[in-house]
Design an enzyme around this catalytic site. Sequence first.
Site, PDB file in Angstrom:
ATOM      1  N   GLU A 150      48.663  33.597  28.774  1.00 46.82           N
ATOM      2  CA  GLU A 150      49.431  32.936  29.141  1.00 46.82           C
ATOM      3  C   GLU A 150      50.071  32.745  30.640  1.00 46.82           C
ATOM      4  O   GLU A 150      49.613  33.708  31.203  1.00 46.82           O
ATOM      5  CB  GLU A 150      50.369  32.350  28.387  1.00 46.82           C
ATOM      6  CG  GLU A 150      51.546  33.150  27.861  1.00 46.82           C
ATOM      7  CD  GLU A 150      52.961  32.598  27.900  1.00 46.82           C
ATOM      8  OE1 GLU A 150      53.208  31.868  28.627  1.00 46.82           O
ATOM      9  OE2 GLU A 150      53.537  33.783  27.246  1.00 46.82           O
ATOM     10  N   LYS A 157      62.678  36.716  20.928  1.00 51.75           N
ATOM     11  CA  LYS A 157      63.789  37.010  21.562  1.00 51.75           C
ATOM     12  C   LYS A 157      65.213  36.913  20.754  1.00 51.75           C
ATOM     13  O   LYS A 157      65.005  35.112  20.361  1.00 51.75           O
ATOM     14  CB  LYS A 157      64.183  36.040  23.145  1.00 51.75           C
ATOM     15  CG  LYS A 157      63.729  37.562  23.929  1.00 51.75           C
ATOM     16  CD  LYS A 157      64.209  37.205  25.303  1.00 51.75           C
ATOM     17  CE  LYS A 157      63.149  37.993  26.482  1.00 51.75           C
ATOM     18  NZ  LYS A 157      61.544  36.694  26.830  1.00 51.75           N
TER      19      LYS A 157
HETATM   20  N1  PSU Z   1      59.830  33.835  25.520  1.00 55.49           N
HETATM   21  C1  PSU Z   1      59.922  34.771  26.351  1.00 55.49           C
HETATM   22  N2  PSU Z   1      59.232  35.240  27.574  1.00 55.49           N
HETATM   23  C2  PSU Z   1      58.077  33.586  27.602  1.00 55.49           C
HETATM   24  C3  PSU Z   1      58.068  32.610  26.520  1.00 55.49           C
HETATM   25  C4  PSU Z   1      59.193  32.549  25.382  1.00 55.49           C
HETATM   26  O1  PSU Z   1      60.461  36.180  25.601  1.00 55.49           O
HETATM   27  O2  PSU Z   1      57.861  34.392  28.534  1.00 55.49           O
HETATM   28  C5  PSU Z   1      57.701  31.344  27.479  1.00 55.49           C
HETATM   29  C6  PSU Z   1      56.298  31.515  26.578  1.00 55.49           C
HETATM   30  O3  PSU Z   1      55.259  30.775  27.545  1.00 55.49           O
HETATM   31  C7  PSU Z   1      57.284  30.100  25.222  1.00 55.49           C
HETATM   32  C8  PSU Z   1      57.641  29.455  26.089  1.00 55.49           C
HETATM   33  O4  PSU Z   1      55.564  29.595  25.535  1.00 55.49           O
HETATM   34  O5  PSU Z   1      58.191  29.850  27.513  1.00 55.49           O
HETATM   35  C9  PSU Z   1      58.300  28.803  25.371  1.00 55.49           C
HETATM   36  O6  PSU Z   1      59.607  27.027  26.132  1.00 55.49           O
HETATM   37  P1  PSU Z   1      60.099  26.388  24.917  1.00 55.49           P
HETATM   38  O7  PSU Z   1      60.882  26.943  24.131  1.00 55.49           O
HETATM   39  O8  PSU Z   1      60.636  25.646  26.066  1.00 55.49           O
HETATM   40  O9  PSU Z   1      59.056  26.148  24.361  1.00 55.49           O
END
Ligand code: PSU
Length: 305
Positions: free
Chosen positions: A25, A159
């Site tokens: 990604e 996390k």
């Molecule tokens: N959690 C992490 N590192 C990241 C992300 C999430 O520990 O880089 C990033 C990933 O790209 C994930 C996105 O898909 O954040 C999720 O964002 P949201 O919570 O807005 O869906």
Amino acid sequence: MHSFLEIQPEVKKTLADGKPVVALESTIISHGMPYPQNIKTALEVEEIVRKNGAVPATIAIFNGKCHAGLNKEQLEYFASAKDVWKVSLRDIPYVVSKKLYGATTVAATMRIAAMAGIKIFATGGIGGVHRNANETMDISADLTEMEQTSVAVVSAGIKSILDISLTLEYLETKGISVVTVGQDEFPSFYSSKSGFKSPLRLDTVEEIAAMINTKWQLGLTGAVLVANPVPSAQEIAADEMETYIQQALNAAEEKKISGKDVTPFLLKYIADHTKGESLEANIALIKNNAKLGGELAVAYAKHQH
Ligand code: PSU
Ligand code: MN
């Protein structure tokens, strides 16, 4: 579809030959790590995938096209450009139709990987159900995407900025198989521990590949979430991280951060306040996941012949 999707020639040929490809990604590059560690890591991760016998395909939207596979200049762009769009599922049509540039989240990356025919995807951490979701309804589209798109996702768990318990419940509801590699406990990104039992455990790459293949052969759609614990040398104790996470959550509330900005804000806050340590863990676990992703793609490809 063809005019919106650009599969790099090497990736295209590898897929056509039924050989292993690993999707990667780009939000992790643009919004998950600072420059220049992000470009260094992005390049190293691609190299690790290759060393383990698969072809890497970093996914992003470049000039309105969904790319499966980026060249070095394009990777450099996502690592250094300011204000790159963070593209989750809902943002894809906007960014594509306006011919913009976007870094894809787990959800958007999975969808574009599926369009290209890539089945294995390695990342750092996924989005999930946020801690105060009962008030905010903040549940990442990563989870709804995993329900419907048949791509296996290798991550280091989630996390603890998220509610791990609610996220596991949600994954169960949506029928998403969650398997942890080599241990009973579900990992929490920086730490190999979370306090929660993993729904499933498998100890070898071959067993995981067989389970993924079986799921899809049975006609069960959706992801398999493979949780790969951070290497012990780089892990940070969960209670040590909790202090920073709590501070980050308070800061987000004070600043009234909402919507798609929540996750990048929390990630940046934690990175800024834990200095090198969290970044080091972050990089180590991504590389570890790229290795497993490569091995898994190789093992999965054997089932396709
Ligand atoms: N959690 C992490 N590192 C990241 C992300 C999430 O520990 O880089 C990033 C990933 O790209 C994930 C996105 O898909 O954040 C999720 O964002 P949201 O919570 O807005 O869906
Ligand atoms: Mn959200």
